[in-house]
Scaffold this active site. Sequence first.
Site, PDB file in Angstrom:
ATOM      1  N   GLY A  37      -5.441  -0.759  -5.068  1.00 50.11           N
ATOM      2  CA  GLY A  37      -4.688   0.249  -4.332  1.00 50.11           C
ATOM      3  C   GLY A  37      -5.486   1.519  -4.205  1.00 50.11           C
ATOM      4  CG  ASN A  38      -6.875   2.312  -1.348  1.00 49.03           C
ATOM      5  OD1 ASN A  38      -6.158   2.470  -0.356  1.00 49.03           O
ATOM      6  ND2 ASN A  38      -7.518   1.182  -1.580  1.00 49.03           N
ATOM      7  CB  SER A  72     -15.178   1.191  -3.321  1.00 53.50           C
ATOM      8  OG  SER A  72     -14.925  -0.191  -3.237  1.00 53.50           O
ATOM      9  N   GLY A  73     -13.380   0.450  -6.074  1.00 57.02           N
ATOM     10  CA  GLY A  73     -13.506  -0.360  -7.291  1.00 57.02           C
ATOM     11  C   GLY A  73     -13.710   0.393  -8.581  1.00 57.02           C
ATOM     12  CB  SER A  93     -11.106   3.045  -0.854  1.00 50.73           C
ATOM     13  OG  SER A  93     -10.391   1.885  -0.492  1.00 50.73           O
ATOM     14  CB  SER A  94     -13.588  -1.758   0.706  1.00 46.52           C
ATOM     15  OG  SER A  94     -12.460  -2.198  -0.013  1.00 46.52           O
ATOM     16  CG  ASP A  95      -8.409  -1.139   1.492  1.00 43.52           C
ATOM     17  OD1 ASP A  95      -8.694  -2.139   2.162  1.00 43.52           O
ATOM     18  OD2 ASP A  95      -7.940  -1.215   0.334  1.00 43.52           O
ATOM     19  CG  HIS A 134      -3.473  -0.413   0.380  1.00 42.57           C
ATOM     20  ND1 HIS A 134      -2.514  -1.325   0.755  1.00 42.57           N
ATOM     21  CD2 HIS A 134      -4.570  -1.146   0.049  1.00 42.57           C
ATOM     22  CE1 HIS A 134      -3.019  -2.559   0.666  1.00 42.57           C
ATOM     23  NE2 HIS A 134      -4.257  -2.476   0.232  1.00 42.57           N
ATOM     24  CG  HIS A 177      -2.581  -5.395  -3.350  1.00 46.57           C
ATOM     25  ND1 HIS A 177      -3.347  -6.530  -3.204  1.00 46.57           N
ATOM     26  CD2 HIS A 177      -3.073  -4.518  -2.449  1.00 46.57           C
ATOM     27  CE1 HIS A 177      -4.284  -6.328  -2.284  1.00 46.57           C
ATOM     28  NE2 HIS A 177      -4.145  -5.116  -1.811  1.00 46.57           N
ATOM     29  CE1 TYR A 222      19.722  13.012  -2.968  1.00 45.36           C
ATOM     30  CE2 TYR A 222      17.495  13.870  -2.630  1.00 45.36           C
ATOM     31  CZ  TYR A 222      18.408  13.164  -3.393  1.00 45.36           C
ATOM     32  OH  TYR A 222      18.019  12.617  -4.578  1.00 45.36           O
TER      33      TYR A 222
END
Lengths: 235, 235, 235, 235
Positions: free
Chosen positions: B27-28, B44-45, B73-75, B94, B96, B226
């Site tokens: 995620g990122n 990344s990673g 990040s690769s995304d 992002h 998972h 709210y």
Amino acid sequence: MYTELKREAYEANVSLPRHGLINLTFGNASAVDRARGVFAIKPSGVDYTAMTVEDMVIVDFDGKRVEGTLNPSSDTPTHRRLLMAFEEIGGVVHTHSSHATAFAQAGMPIPIFGTTHADYFNGEIPVTRKMTAEEIGTAYEWETGNVIVERLGNVDPLDFPGVLVNRHAPFTWGKTVAKAVEVAVAVECIAHMAMMSLQLAPKLPQIEPELLAKHFKRKHGPGAYYGQSDTKTKS
Amino acid sequence: MYTELKREAYEANVSLPRHGLINLTFGNASAVDRARGVFAIKPSGVDYTAMTVEDMVIVDFDGKRVEGTLNPSSDTPTHRRLLMAFEEIGGVVHTHSSHATAFAQAGMPIPIFGTTHADYFNGEIPVTRKMTAEEIGTAYEWETGNVIVERLGNVDPLDFPGVLVNRHAPFTWGKTVAKAVEVAVAVECIAHMAMMSLQLAPKLPQIEPELLAKHFKRKHGPGAYYGQSDTKTKS
Amino acid sequence: MYTELKREAYEANVSLPRHGLINLTFGNASAVDRARGVFAIKPSGVDYTAMTVEDMVIVDFDGKRVEGTLNPSSDTPTHRRLLMAFEEIGGVVHTHSSHATAFAQAGMPIPIFGTTHADYFNGEIPVTRKMTAEEIGTAYEWETGNVIVERLGNVDPLDFPGVLVNRHAPFTWGKTVAKAVEVAVAVECIAHMAMMSLQLAPKLPQIEPELLAKHFKRKHGPGAYYGQSDTKTKS
Amino acid sequence: MYTELKREAYEANVSLPRHGLINLTFGNASAVDRARGVFAIKPSGVDYTAMTVEDMVIVDFDGKRVEGTLNPSSDTPTHRRLLMAFEEIGGVVHTHSSHATAFAQAGMPIPIFGTTHADYFNGEIPVTRKMTAEEIGTAYEWETGNVIVERLGNVDPLDFPGVLVNRHAPFTWGKTVAKAVEVAVAVECIAHMAMMSLQLAPKLPQIEPELLAKHFKRKHGPGAYYGQSDTKTKS
């Protein structure tokens, strides 16, 4: 001025995420002082970690803010309705706890399959009817309280200390707000186990009446023999 | 030079495992500074526990690394695409997260069954179409952003602050990256409850339009009531 | 006077919520001293966080409270019945752990599908018959012990160190109360995995007899070769 | 003498309960030193919280204990078999993580439904055939390794860094034992999501080949572009 009442409401509110019942700001708790005709409730949309005792808002039975600078929870009229209707209760808790909310979304009561459930409710956990477009379009939160009261009808609210609001989530109550928190924990746990029992046995009948009566009465009413008389915090 | 922006992105990234949304490095999060035309994103990673504010990578809208020594990040091209397409947003997240990803893998939108969902989305949580072999084989991550943008079409991205990428996982966004994190938490919780409601009632219809409108508008738009006006962190 | 026994029971009791087996006050553990003819058990309805070693109640095999000022757990007669019937055991644990309780509520034994289960039980985890109205209406907790004893029949209680009480929840035991806690953890884990295996393969046959025998005997009986002889705490 | 190797194995072992993969003592990890022809492995049945670096047992490829006073894990022959068969790996991890074990018990491979899975495996996660009575009755743990090796056949063990043993549970491996732990975390997460996707869509086809290839190759092989070249711990 309302320090003790605020502290009671505060402790109940911050215990909700600790019990895993609340994500983000999905929930609230209120504690009532019937002698002074007011209740303390969580402010609207404030983070549980940032919240202080002083942030609790004091509201009277006309819905007027009596003390506090923040807006009270948007669900305040629902709490007010329940505290007015059920005179024997000391607090109300609202959560979106996952398993109980899954039943509420499906519009299904939680069937009573075992003794864990019977220790807290004298039958299945009721679900309200759906609200009408008119109820939703006018005083929505007050009407949410109304459909709960309507659903309970003439039963003792301490025999059924919680209701699922259709499409929404559970509301619970008790003699004290701490007890309402305990019921909220139990409702989530009961919902989880009921769902799994249904998965194992889709046509499972509900608990036998004599076992329900035995367990409910172990903990409630004149013949109760669970817990201590007055020595320590009972559950 | 971009310390504040990096800190904002960093806080969002490290909050993801704390919310139980991230296992390992799945995620990122990114935060944008529109005035300067750049965004900060996770490298990344890199392990969440080893990551520092300084590790955040600054990238511009052409995809060029402007500051930082690590690979972003690769995304990153997906984030860039979304930040370019949705001008009203301040950040993208992002994950998972398990239940939302289960829907994404199945290629199913998350049906809207209750008010928890309606507090965040003005309808079901959309899922993209499957990507073509060509999209996958060329600029895959950029094309991932494209299918999200295509799926949203003309709706307001703040009415639908997240999309499931088919076979992949959720992306969410908001006015700030902190808000995008909040939506990511909500999406996971909503997915979990929707799955359970479907298990209890496989043909459950979606929420009634008037209840959806009521809850969405309690929190969004000119009639929202709210939260607090400006006193404290709102949800 | 019974300090060591109380400490043993106390440690077992407070480990139950730590293992995620207990919500609120749903559970209890007892440890027996056979030489002195007494056992130590949790007091009724006392919060786990408030409980101290001194709060443990000492009860003899006639059910008389020998030491302590609090009421013993309302489930005390069930513990007493089991400790009297199974002379080789050193303690009993009762929980309402969610997955095991789901099987108990459904009145289903837990089928034995894999080696995790075979490491602890020499076959499926049994469930009692339903109790009769008369059993429920008279000495309910004692009769709960009776249906467990009846269900086990002539098998070695250490080959089947736990039983699900129909409509209720699991009871487990072991050579020591610490071992009974370990079995309670295993039962919950086994129940969870069995439920999921059933979801994946509704007609899944039980484990092959030779694999069951192999795993059970790796850990139990004269040919056991799991663990250390006496160097460290074994599981 | 083998301090670094023991530390590596120790760190992997104690990380397993921290990742929620291990209950009680259900699992073990080993790290190999190929130059010296030995591996370090967890001692049998020792509690994770009591375990020290010094407790790790050093075993050679003939299965002889080279250093350490405790018995090595009863699963040692399985580790030895895998470390001998797969020369490119640096460590093996065995867990009974719940969702992966549910698939193993059902004798089902884990279908590949999404990119989370494709980031780690180049296809479905394989399951072994059932072991024969003879395999179970003789060198059971060594034969467990054999059926894993048989199941993998000629594929690259780093393309399929784990296998479910039928009726038992997952074994995973990697270039280092730390990587094998990471795969164990991923396998559990993948199993959970696959089970839920199957619940939502019982006939869901597996992932499209081009998307599988894309994701697997983002992280593995000469064209990989995920992570950092050498700056920080990669995942």
